[in-house]
Design an enzyme around this catalytic site. Structure first.
Site, PDB file in Angstrom:
ATOM      1  N   CYS A   1      -3.513  -5.484  -1.836  1.00 38.45           N
ATOM      2  CA  CYS A   1      -2.174  -4.969  -1.529  1.00 38.45           C
ATOM      3  C   CYS A   1      -1.329  -5.853  -0.607  1.00 38.45           C
ATOM      4  CB  CYS A   1      -2.247  -3.537  -1.023  1.00 38.45           C
ATOM      5  SG  CYS A   1      -3.738  -3.067  -0.157  1.00 38.45           S
TER       6      CYS A   1
ATOM      7  N   ARG B   1     -16.201  -6.985   0.281  1.00 42.36           N
ATOM      8  CA  ARG B   1     -16.289  -5.975   1.335  1.00 42.36           C
ATOM      9  C   ARG B   1     -17.692  -5.999   1.927  1.00 42.36           C
ATOM     10  NH1 ARG B   1     -12.958  -0.947  -1.576  1.00 42.36           N
ATOM     11  NH2 ARG B   1     -11.034  -2.179  -1.930  1.00 42.36           N
TER      12      ARG B   1
ATOM     13  N   GLN C   1     -11.219  -5.429  -9.280  1.00 41.99           N
ATOM     14  CA  GLN C   1     -10.606  -4.188  -9.738  1.00 41.99           C
ATOM     15  C   GLN C   1      -9.509  -4.496 -10.755  1.00 41.99           C
ATOM     16  OE1 GLN C   1      -9.105  -2.449  -6.091  1.00 41.99           O
ATOM     17  NE2 GLN C   1     -10.754  -0.961  -6.035  1.00 41.99           N
TER      18      GLN C   1
ATOM     19  N   ASP D   1      -6.515  -3.857 -10.638  1.00 40.88           N
ATOM     20  CA  ASP D   1      -5.627  -3.424  -9.573  1.00 40.88           C
ATOM     21  C   ASP D   1      -4.164  -3.625  -9.959  1.00 40.88           C
ATOM     22  OD1 ASP D   1      -5.249  -2.374  -7.099  1.00 40.88           O
ATOM     23  OD2 ASP D   1      -5.952  -4.110  -5.974  1.00 40.88           O
TER      24      ASP D   1
ATOM     25  N   HIS E   1       0.120  -2.821  -8.262  1.00 41.56           N
ATOM     26  CA  HIS E   1       0.993  -2.272  -7.220  1.00 41.56           C
ATOM     27  C   HIS E   1       2.388  -2.113  -7.799  1.00 41.56           C
ATOM     28  CE1 HIS E   1      -2.399  -4.103  -5.124  1.00 41.56           C
ATOM     29  NE2 HIS E   1      -2.250  -3.096  -4.293  1.00 41.56           N
TER      30      HIS E   1
ATOM     31  N   LYS F   1      -4.170   9.908  -1.877  1.00 38.05           N
ATOM     32  CA  LYS F   1      -4.392   9.402  -3.232  1.00 38.05           C
ATOM     33  C   LYS F   1      -4.897  10.481  -4.167  1.00 38.05           C
ATOM     34  CE  LYS F   1      -8.956   7.647  -1.836  1.00 38.05           C
ATOM     35  NZ  LYS F   1     -10.025   6.723  -2.211  1.00 38.05           N
TER      36      LYS F   1
ATOM     37  N   HIS G   1      -0.162   2.266  -5.300  1.00 38.21           N
ATOM     38  CA  HIS G   1      -1.336   1.471  -5.639  1.00 38.21           C
ATOM     39  C   HIS G   1      -2.043   2.192  -6.789  1.00 38.21           C
ATOM     40  CE1 HIS G   1      -1.466  -0.240  -1.344  1.00 38.21           C
ATOM     41  NE2 HIS G   1      -0.663   0.801  -1.244  1.00 38.21           N
TER      42      HIS G   1
END
Length: 379
Positions: free
Chosen positions: A74, A103, A121, A123, A125, A205, A251
């Site tokens: 992000c 992570r 991911q 992912d 945005h 979320k 997100h």
């Protein structure tokens, strides 16, 4: 530790999952971006990750500066947004990012592919206005549900995850974001379960819990409504009057971690992946050595049609080669002998043991092509 390696077959499936999402992203108006894996620690302080997520991050140094390996995409998306002036006409602006994430998960929680320290991911945005929130959230929710049906995940539960103990931003802003998500779900009659305290540190979320065939529940997709990062990065767009407004950031991930999704899919299917996802879609099995030439022609014909086919003309008995192909979950076993060579056909056996009898090669190619195009779960 907890950093998977993928052999060619696994890497093929992994990349097919990415391409599947890429095709959907293109349909839905996403532009794909590439952002660095390692960025100055000051960026992570600005985003709040350093203070609120630092225990789960990896750090390094170079030339006297401290850097962090990104655990999320992000902040990079925020930097891309801020590289030029944005107008309300540009919004919604959708950025997809398949960047690798790291992570520092504790050793006590890592397991298989479902909880690892390095992953990717699907992912994205979405930078938008307040007026866009409902349509953007529902577009993502609809797409997520569609994707899970493609893979045969029929039991999907929705959770609304609220503010955790450690969170950036005011309680009022959090309540505003959470109420917005709640109202969208209720307006569209989507049943959900409240999940207090399980939101991201920057946003509430909507989470999607998927049950595999063994009844185990896994959190995969997520849609997060974020007012914090646009404020912390001072993101702006010009409104119709020429004034400046702050965008809202959504997100979203649909498969979630590809490592986790693939691990769950292996269990859910027992390795019997749908035809479009299977690394080897068919194997040609000559009944004896003298039919190897015809078997080679069948193999090349199907390969020319875009199918992933191998010829197994080893000197092993036919029954042995069939059993081996079944154990490898090969969708189609194509037996060829004198009758097939004379008629220009193949004798088709499915991995579940069903016999389709003799089919012309063109008819088989049509059948396989239709199953691949529709991403059917059936062979």
């Amino acid at each position: 530790p907890a950093s998977p390696f993928f052999h060619p077959a696994g890497a093929f499936i992994y990349n097919q999952l990415i391409e599947f999402v890429r095709e959907l992203n293109e349909k839905d108006g996403y532009g794909e971006v590439l952002t660095p894996q390692i960025m100055d620690v000051e960026l992570w302080k600005q985003s709040g990750h350093y203070d609120y997520y630092g225990d789960a991050m990896f750090f390094t140094e170079a030339e006297g500066r401290q850097f962090a390996v990104k655990p999320m995409n992000c902040p990079g998306a925020c930097l891309v947004f801020s590289t030029r002036l944005r107008s309300y006409r540009d919004l919604p602006l959708r950025f997809a990012d398949f960047g690798r994430l790291h992570r520092a998960e504790r050793s006590g929680v890592i397991t298989g592919l479902t909880r690892v320290r390095t992953f990717c991911q699907d992912d994205a945005h979405i930078f938008c206005t307040e007026d866009h929130i409902e349509s953007e959230v529902m577009s993502v929710v609809g797409r997520i549900r569609e994707i899970y049906r493609v893979f045969g995940f029929d039991e999907v539960a929705v959770e609304l995850s609220g503010r955790p103990t450690k969170a950036v931003g005011t309680a009022e802003t959090w309540e505003r974001a959470q109420e917005t998500l709640r109202s969208v779900l209720e307006k569209h009659d989507i049943p959900y379960t409240p999940n207090p305290g399980e939101g991201a540190f920057y946003a509430p979320k909507i989470d999607f819990q998927v049950k595999d065939f063994m009844g185990r529940s896994w959190q995969l997709g997520t849609v997060q409504l974020d007012y914090q990062l646009p404020e912390r990065f001072a993101l702006k767009y010009t409104d119709p009057s020429g004034g400046e407004r702050q965008p809202v950031l959504i997100h979203r991930a649909m498969l979630g971690s590809l490592e986790r999704f693939l691990g769950i899919l292996v269990e859910h299917t027992g390795g019997a992946f749908p035809l479009w996802l299977q690394p080897r879609q068919a194997v040609v099995l000559p009944v004896s050595e003298k039919f190897s030439e015809y078997g080679g022609k069948v193999t090349e014909t199907l390969r020319a049609g875009g199918f992933r086919v191998e010829l197994d003309d080893r000197g092993e008995k036919l029954g042995y080669r069939i059993r081996e192909a079944q154990l490898q979950k090969t969708p189609y076993m194509l037996v060829v002998g004198g009758r097939e060579a004379e008629a220009g056909t193949v004798s088709v056996r499915l991995r579940g043991g069903e016999e389709l009898g003799s089919l012309p090669i063109a008819e088989l190619a049509d059948r396989m092509g239709e199953r691949v195009k529709s991403k059917s779960l059936e062979l």
